[in-house]
Write a protein that holds these residues in place. Structure first.
Motif, PDB file in Angstrom:
ATOM      1  N   HIS A  85       0.837  -1.207   0.000  1.00 27.04           N
ATOM      2  CA  HIS A  85       0.000   0.000   0.000  1.00 27.04           C
ATOM      3  C   HIS A  85       0.869   1.252   0.000  1.00 27.04           C
ATOM      4  CE1 HIS A  85      -3.392   2.633   0.836  1.00 27.04           C
ATOM      5  NE2 HIS A  85      -2.694   3.155   1.840  1.00 27.04           N
ATOM      6  N   ALA A  86       1.933   1.250   0.804  1.00 24.13           N
ATOM      7  CA  ALA A  86       2.823   2.408   0.874  1.00 24.13           C
ATOM      8  C   ALA A  86       3.530   2.649  -0.451  1.00 24.13           C
ATOM      9  CB  ALA A  86       3.841   2.217   1.995  1.00 24.13           C
ATOM     10  N   LEU A  87       3.916   1.560  -1.117  1.00 20.97           N
ATOM     11  CA  LEU A  87       4.592   1.681  -2.409  1.00 20.97           C
ATOM     12  C   LEU A  87       3.620   1.929  -3.559  1.00 20.97           C
ATOM     13  CD1 LEU A  87       7.177  -1.261  -2.124  1.00 20.97           C
ATOM     14  CD2 LEU A  87       7.574   1.186  -1.720  1.00 20.97           C
ATOM     15  N   ASP A  88       2.361   1.576  -3.344  1.00 20.57           N
ATOM     16  CA  ASP A  88       1.316   1.701  -4.369  1.00 20.57           C
ATOM     17  C   ASP A  88       1.664   0.902  -5.622  1.00 20.57           C
ATOM     18  OD1 ASP A  88      -1.117   2.559  -5.395  1.00 20.57           O
ATOM     19  OD2 ASP A  88      -0.264   4.358  -6.316  1.00 20.57           O
ATOM     20  N   THR A  89       2.191  -0.316  -5.386  1.00 19.93           N
ATOM     21  CA  THR A  89       2.500  -1.215  -6.495  1.00 19.93           C
ATOM     22  C   THR A  89       2.563  -2.641  -5.964  1.00 19.93           C
ATOM     23  OG1 THR A  89       3.967  -1.521  -8.416  1.00 19.93           O
ATOM     24  CG2 THR A  89       5.028  -1.197  -6.290  1.00 19.93           C
ATOM     25  N   PRO A  90       2.254  -3.638  -6.785  1.00 17.58           N
ATOM     26  CA  PRO A  90       2.343  -5.025  -6.315  1.00 17.58           C
ATOM     27  C   PRO A  90       3.776  -5.407  -5.956  1.00 17.58           C
ATOM     28  CG  PRO A  90       1.042  -4.876  -8.330  1.00 17.58           C
ATOM     29  CD  PRO A  90       1.684  -3.543  -8.149  1.00 17.58           C
ATOM     30  N   GLU A 147      10.808  -7.093  -3.739  1.00 17.16           N
ATOM     31  CA  GLU A 147      11.086  -6.988  -5.174  1.00 17.16           C
ATOM     32  C   GLU A 147       9.836  -6.526  -5.892  1.00 17.16           C
ATOM     33  OE1 GLU A 147      12.645  -9.692  -8.979  1.00 17.16           O
ATOM     34  OE2 GLU A 147      12.596 -10.554  -6.959  1.00 17.16           O
ATOM     35  N   VAL A 148      10.004  -5.569  -6.821  1.00 17.53           N
ATOM     36  CA  VAL A 148       8.900  -5.126  -7.667  1.00 17.53           C
ATOM     37  C   VAL A 148       9.178  -5.552  -9.101  1.00 17.53           C
ATOM     38  CG1 VAL A 148       8.281  -3.218  -6.140  1.00 17.53           C
ATOM     39  CG2 VAL A 148       9.929  -2.833  -7.993  1.00 17.53           C
ATOM     40  N   ARG A 149       8.201  -5.338  -9.984  1.00 18.03           N
ATOM     41  CA  ARG A 149       8.212  -6.050 -11.258  1.00 18.03           C
ATOM     42  C   ARG A 149       9.310  -5.627 -12.218  1.00 18.03           C
ATOM     43  NH1 ARG A 149       3.156  -3.387 -11.332  1.00 18.03           N
ATOM     44  NH2 ARG A 149       3.129  -1.493 -12.599  1.00 18.03           N
ATOM     45  N   ASP A 150       9.723  -4.341 -12.226  1.00 19.12           N
ATOM     46  CA  ASP A 150      10.757  -3.926 -13.168  1.00 19.12           C
ATOM     47  C   ASP A 150      11.396  -2.630 -12.697  1.00 19.12           C
ATOM     48  OD1 ASP A 150       8.962  -1.843 -13.971  1.00 19.12           O
ATOM     49  OD2 ASP A 150       8.089  -3.155 -15.488  1.00 19.12           O
ATOM     50  N   VAL A 151      12.490  -2.252 -13.361  1.00 18.95           N
ATOM     51  CA  VAL A 151      13.251  -1.075 -12.954  1.00 18.95           C
ATOM     52  C   VAL A 151      12.438   0.199 -13.119  1.00 18.95           C
ATOM     53  CG1 VAL A 151      15.280   0.336 -13.502  1.00 18.95           C
ATOM     54  CG2 VAL A 151      15.494  -2.149 -13.380  1.00 18.95           C
ATOM     55  N   LEU A 154      10.302   0.606 -10.174  1.00 14.37           N
ATOM     56  CA  LEU A 154      11.106   0.954  -8.999  1.00 14.37           C
ATOM     57  C   LEU A 154      11.486   2.429  -9.013  1.00 14.37           C
ATOM     58  CD1 LEU A 154      12.791   0.227  -6.503  1.00 14.37           C
ATOM     59  CD2 LEU A 154      14.609  -0.514  -8.047  1.00 14.37           C
ATOM     60  N   LEU A 155      11.960   2.926 -10.148  1.00 14.32           N
ATOM     61  CA  LEU A 155      12.418   4.308 -10.217  1.00 14.32           C
ATOM     62  C   LEU A 155      11.265   5.304 -10.109  1.00 14.32           C
ATOM     63  CD1 LEU A 155      15.136   4.075 -13.025  1.00 14.32           C
ATOM     64  CD2 LEU A 155      15.433   3.954 -10.544  1.00 14.32           C
ATOM     65  N   ALA A 156      10.054   4.863 -10.419  1.00 15.53           N
ATOM     66  CA  ALA A 156       8.891   5.753 -10.355  1.00 15.53           C
ATOM     67  C   ALA A 156       8.258   5.799  -8.962  1.00 15.53           C
ATOM     68  CB  ALA A 156       7.844   5.313 -11.384  1.00 15.53           C
ATOM     69  N   LEU A 157       8.721   4.968  -8.034  1.00 15.08           N
ATOM     70  CA  LEU A 157       8.098   4.913  -6.714  1.00 15.08           C
ATOM     71  C   LEU A 157       8.190   6.253  -5.994  1.00 15.08           C
ATOM     72  CD1 LEU A 157       9.334   1.484  -5.289  1.00 15.08           C
ATOM     73  CD2 LEU A 157       7.086   2.020  -6.254  1.00 15.08           C
ATOM     74  N   ARG A 158       7.072   6.659  -5.416  1.00 18.28           N
ATOM     75  CA  ARG A 158       7.018   7.806  -4.516  1.00 18.28           C
ATOM     76  C   ARG A 158       6.254   7.346  -3.272  1.00 18.28           C
ATOM     77  NH1 ARG A 158      10.139   8.611  -7.815  1.00 18.28           N
ATOM     78  NH2 ARG A 158      10.463  10.448  -9.135  1.00 18.28           N
ATOM     79  N   PRO A 159       6.918   6.592  -2.397  1.00 17.07           N
ATOM     80  CA  PRO A 159       6.212   5.894  -1.312  1.00 17.07           C
ATOM     81  C   PRO A 159       5.564   6.843  -0.306  1.00 17.07           C
ATOM     82  CG  PRO A 159       8.434   5.034  -1.635  1.00 17.07           C
ATOM     83  CD  PRO A 159       8.350   6.315  -2.402  1.00 17.07           C
ATOM     84  N   LYS A 160       4.516   6.333   0.346  1.00 19.26           N
ATOM     85  CA  LYS A 160       3.838   7.016   1.453  1.00 19.26           C
ATOM     86  C   LYS A 160       3.942   6.099   2.667  1.00 19.26           C
ATOM     87  CE  LYS A 160       0.647   9.340  -1.693  1.00 19.26           C
ATOM     88  NZ  LYS A 160      -0.779   9.548  -2.081  1.00 19.26           N
ATOM     89  N   PHE A 161       4.832   6.459   3.598  1.00 21.68           N
ATOM     90  CA  PHE A 161       5.223   5.542   4.656  1.00 21.68           C
ATOM     91  C   PHE A 161       4.583   5.836   6.014  1.00 21.68           C
ATOM     92  CE2 PHE A 161       9.302   5.052   2.119  1.00 21.68           C
ATOM     93  CZ  PHE A 161       8.959   3.797   1.659  1.00 21.68           C
ATOM     94  N   ASP A 162       3.652   6.766   6.094  1.00 21.59           N
ATOM     95  CA  ASP A 162       3.181   7.231   7.391  1.00 21.59           C
ATOM     96  C   ASP A 162       2.627   6.125   8.276  1.00 21.59           C
ATOM     97  OD1 ASP A 162       3.578  10.172   6.991  1.00 21.59           O
ATOM     98  OD2 ASP A 162       2.251   9.763   5.316  1.00 21.59           O
TER      99      ASP A 162
END
Length: 238
Positions: free
Chosen positions: A101-106, A123-127, A130-138
């Motif tokens: 949920h924080a990463l907003d990606t499977p 691990e996420v599906r591809d580079v 990964l580079l597009a991640l803008r996590p929400k860690f609250d």
């Protein structure tokens, strides 16, 4: 002193408490002490050698919060032997769902990969993802999160890595992380024993060109290496 320097880590070299070690090191961030970290291990070893330190044997033996850590020259780089994981294995479903949920990606795969700082590796599906991640860690608990993706064949690296410090609501990202790469390497090699060496890339999003060199030797030990360059030299009067 660590708060005053405001560096990501500040180390203090002390006499060893065990006969096999050449020196003992304590590692501090501006807010906490770490039992182990990769950059301070290689950097402290390089500074100790430059100051005239002489190891008792071929490898330099560092004592720190996780025990003794051998360090050696590999080609033109310093490398440390990855310390044993103090926690490994599956991540419970609730935490894994919170991370996704924080990463907003499977998340493709995940494991505890803690060698002291508290790493969870996923691990996420591809580079590109990964580079597009803008996590929400609250809403995440007090963990440190390493996220990886496999690079395409023919790339200069085998995996891309990002390291996040979500605890306390601070969304810090580390440009290059030795301890995380050490624990990720052990996780990947455990999944696929045919892996013997690779290069990890980290820091791309932050404008850095970090490269971490991983090698598994004939004894089954994993060595984590990189180039070390002094950038600060001076004296502190107390």
């Amino acid at each position: 002193i660590a708060q005053w320097t405001n560096l990501s880590e500040t180390t203090f070299v002390l006499p060893p408490s065990t006969p096999e070690a050449d020196y003992r090191v304590r590692i501090f961030t501006p807010s906490e002490e770490l039992p182990f970290a990769g950059h301070p291990t290689l950097g402290t070893c390089a500074a100790w050698l430059a100051a005239g330190g002489a190891p008792q044997r071929d490898d330099v033996i560092q004592e720190c919060g996780v025990g003794v850590v051998p360090i050696r020259w590999t080609n033109d780089r310093l490398a440390f032997r990855a310390p044993p994981l103090i926690r490994s294995g599956p991540v419970d479903a609730h935490l894994l769902a919170s991370i996704a949920h924080a990463l907003d990606t499977p998340v493709i795969d995940a494991s505890w990969a803690d060698n002291g700082p508290g790493w969870v590796a996923v691990e996420v599906r591809d580079v590109a993802t990964l580079l597009a991640l803008r996590p929400k860690f609250d809403d995440l608990p007090d963990i440190k999160l390493g996220v990886i993706a496999r690079c395409d064949d023919g790339d200069d690296a085998a995996i891309e890595v990002r390291a996040f410090y979500p605890s306390g609501g601070t969304h810090g990202e580390d440009p290059v992380t030795g301890s995380l790469n050490a624990s990720v390497a052990q996780w990947l090699i455990r999944r696929d024993p045919t892996i013997t060496r690779y290069v990890a890339r980290q820091g791309t999003v932050l404008g850095r060109q970090g490269r971490v060199y991983v090698e598994c030797d004939d004894a089954g030990d994993t060595w984590i290496g990189g180039h070390v360059m002094p950038v600060i030299d001076g004296v502190v009067d107390l």
